[in-house]
Motif scaffolding. Sequence first.
Motif, PDB file in Angstrom:
ATOM      1  N   TRP A  36       1.084 -21.428  -7.322  1.00  0.00           N
ATOM      2  CA  TRP A  36       1.416 -21.394  -5.900  1.00  0.00           C
ATOM      3  C   TRP A  36       1.685 -19.939  -5.532  1.00  0.00           C
ATOM      4  O   TRP A  36       2.398 -19.219  -6.251  1.00  0.00           O
ATOM      5  N   PHE A  37       1.130 -19.538  -4.407  1.00  0.00           N
ATOM      6  CA  PHE A  37       1.338 -18.205  -3.852  1.00  0.00           C
ATOM      7  C   PHE A  37       1.716 -18.362  -2.382  1.00  0.00           C
ATOM      8  O   PHE A  37       1.525 -19.436  -1.802  1.00  0.00           O
ATOM      9  N   ARG A  38       2.238 -17.313  -1.797  1.00  0.00           N
ATOM     10  CA  ARG A  38       2.565 -17.367  -0.373  1.00  0.00           C
ATOM     11  C   ARG A  38       2.298 -16.027   0.284  1.00  0.00           C
ATOM     12  O   ARG A  38       2.307 -14.976  -0.368  1.00  0.00           O
ATOM     13  N   LYS A  43       2.564  -9.304   5.536  1.00  0.00           N
ATOM     14  CA  LYS A  43       2.769  -8.949   4.125  1.00  0.00           C
ATOM     15  C   LYS A  43       1.601  -9.435   3.283  1.00  0.00           C
ATOM     16  O   LYS A  43       0.804 -10.266   3.717  1.00  0.00           O
ATOM     17  N   GLY A  44       1.530  -8.913   2.071  1.00  0.00           N
ATOM     18  CA  GLY A  44       0.501  -9.349   1.149  1.00  0.00           C
ATOM     19  C   GLY A  44       0.853 -10.678   0.506  1.00  0.00           C
ATOM     20  O   GLY A  44       1.995 -11.142   0.574  1.00  0.00           O
ATOM     21  N   ARG A  45      -0.139 -11.295  -0.117  1.00  0.00           N
ATOM     22  CA  ARG A  45       0.099 -12.566  -0.787  1.00  0.00           C
ATOM     23  C   ARG A  45       0.863 -12.325  -2.096  1.00  0.00           C
ATOM     24  O   ARG A  45       0.530 -11.402  -2.852  1.00  0.00           O
ATOM     25  N   GLU A  46       1.878 -13.144  -2.341  1.00  0.00           N
ATOM     26  CA  GLU A  46       2.714 -12.946  -3.527  1.00  0.00           C
ATOM     27  C   GLU A  46       2.822 -14.229  -4.352  1.00  0.00           C
ATOM     28  O   GLU A  46       2.716 -15.339  -3.831  1.00  0.00           O
ATOM     29  N   ALA A  92       6.265 -18.627   5.300  1.00  0.00           N
ATOM     30  CA  ALA A  92       4.977 -18.079   4.877  1.00  0.00           C
ATOM     31  C   ALA A  92       3.935 -19.189   4.895  1.00  0.00           C
ATOM     32  O   ALA A  92       4.274 -20.368   5.025  1.00  0.00           O
ATOM     33  N   VAL A  93       2.689 -18.783   4.729  1.00  0.00           N
ATOM     34  CA  VAL A  93       1.633 -19.737   4.406  1.00  0.00           C
ATOM     35  C   VAL A  93       1.601 -19.857   2.888  1.00  0.00           C
ATOM     36  O   VAL A  93       1.529 -18.842   2.183  1.00  0.00           O
ATOM     37  N   TYR A  94       1.652 -21.083   2.407  1.00  0.00           N
ATOM     38  CA  TYR A  94       1.685 -21.331   0.967  1.00  0.00           C
ATOM     39  C   TYR A  94       0.304 -21.816   0.515  1.00  0.00           C
ATOM     40  O   TYR A  94      -0.267 -22.739   1.108  1.00  0.00           O
ATOM     41  N   GLY A 105      -0.841 -17.247 -15.168  1.00  0.00           N
ATOM     42  CA  GLY A 105      -0.329 -15.942 -14.807  1.00  0.00           C
ATOM     43  C   GLY A 105       0.211 -15.821 -13.411  1.00  0.00           C
ATOM     44  O   GLY A 105       0.114 -16.728 -12.592  1.00  0.00           O
ATOM     45  N   ARG A 106       0.807 -14.668 -13.173  1.00  0.00           N
ATOM     46  CA  ARG A 106       1.357 -14.313 -11.878  1.00  0.00           C
ATOM     47  C   ARG A 106       0.362 -13.518 -11.040  1.00  0.00           C
ATOM     48  O   ARG A 106       0.603 -13.274  -9.862  1.00  0.00           O
ATOM     49  N   ASP A 107      -0.734 -13.125 -11.663  1.00  0.00           N
ATOM     50  CA  ASP A 107      -1.707 -12.259 -10.998  1.00  0.00           C
ATOM     51  C   ASP A 107      -2.728 -13.111 -10.262  1.00  0.00           C
ATOM     52  O   ASP A 107      -3.470 -13.875 -10.890  1.00  0.00           O
ATOM     53  N   GLN A 108      -2.803 -12.957  -8.963  1.00  0.00           N
ATOM     54  CA  GLN A 108      -3.717 -13.784  -8.186  1.00  0.00           C
ATOM     55  C   GLN A 108      -5.171 -13.522  -8.546  1.00  0.00           C
ATOM     56  O   GLN A 108      -6.024 -14.378  -8.297  1.00  0.00           O
ATOM     57  N   ARG A 109      -5.450 -12.401  -9.188  1.00  0.00           N
ATOM     58  CA  ARG A 109      -6.833 -12.115  -9.593  1.00  0.00           C
ATOM     59  C   ARG A 109      -7.311 -13.043 -10.705  1.00  0.00           C
ATOM     60  O   ARG A 109      -8.512 -13.154 -10.959  1.00  0.00           O
ATOM     61  N   ASP A 110      -6.391 -13.724 -11.378  1.00  0.00           N
ATOM     62  CA  ASP A 110      -6.760 -14.663 -12.432  1.00  0.00           C
ATOM     63  C   ASP A 110      -7.244 -15.992 -11.878  1.00  0.00           C
ATOM     64  O   ASP A 110      -7.808 -16.795 -12.605  1.00  0.00           O
ATOM     65  N   TYR A 111      -6.996 -16.226 -10.593  1.00  0.00           N
ATOM     66  CA  TYR A 111      -7.271 -17.529  -9.996  1.00  0.00           C
ATOM     67  C   TYR A 111      -8.579 -17.505  -9.222  1.00  0.00           C
ATOM     68  O   TYR A 111      -8.745 -16.717  -8.292  1.00  0.00           O
TER      69      TYR A 111
END
Length: 124
Positions: A36-38, A43-46, A92-94, A105-111
Amino acid sequence: QVQLAESGGGLVQAGGSLRLFCAASTRTFSSANMGWFRQAPGKGREFVAAISWSGGNIYYADSVKGRFTISRDNAKNTVYLQMNSLKPEDTAVYYCAADYSGVTGRDQRDYAYWGQGTQVTVSS
């Protein structure tokens, strides 16, 4: 092709709770690590939370630890985000996302796969 659909967002007062759902339309859901990210306005997606394919590994952002709980039901092709003690800064948008690279991982690039998002608004 993996399709993800989030739901459960809405407007809630500070201190309240919401439960987000992410339904996956794929036969390979049980092999996917899910996150899950938001993204808050301007702001950027976190990163928010992630769960491995088996549910055995779970990670949270420090900002939500102790308040949010990620879980999954592989039989229902669904991942959940239980959000308690919500704060205005959680607005935020989730988005939910799926990763088949083997990394929880925590890195959105992995998804590789993402849903369209669901809006969560917390009023003070």
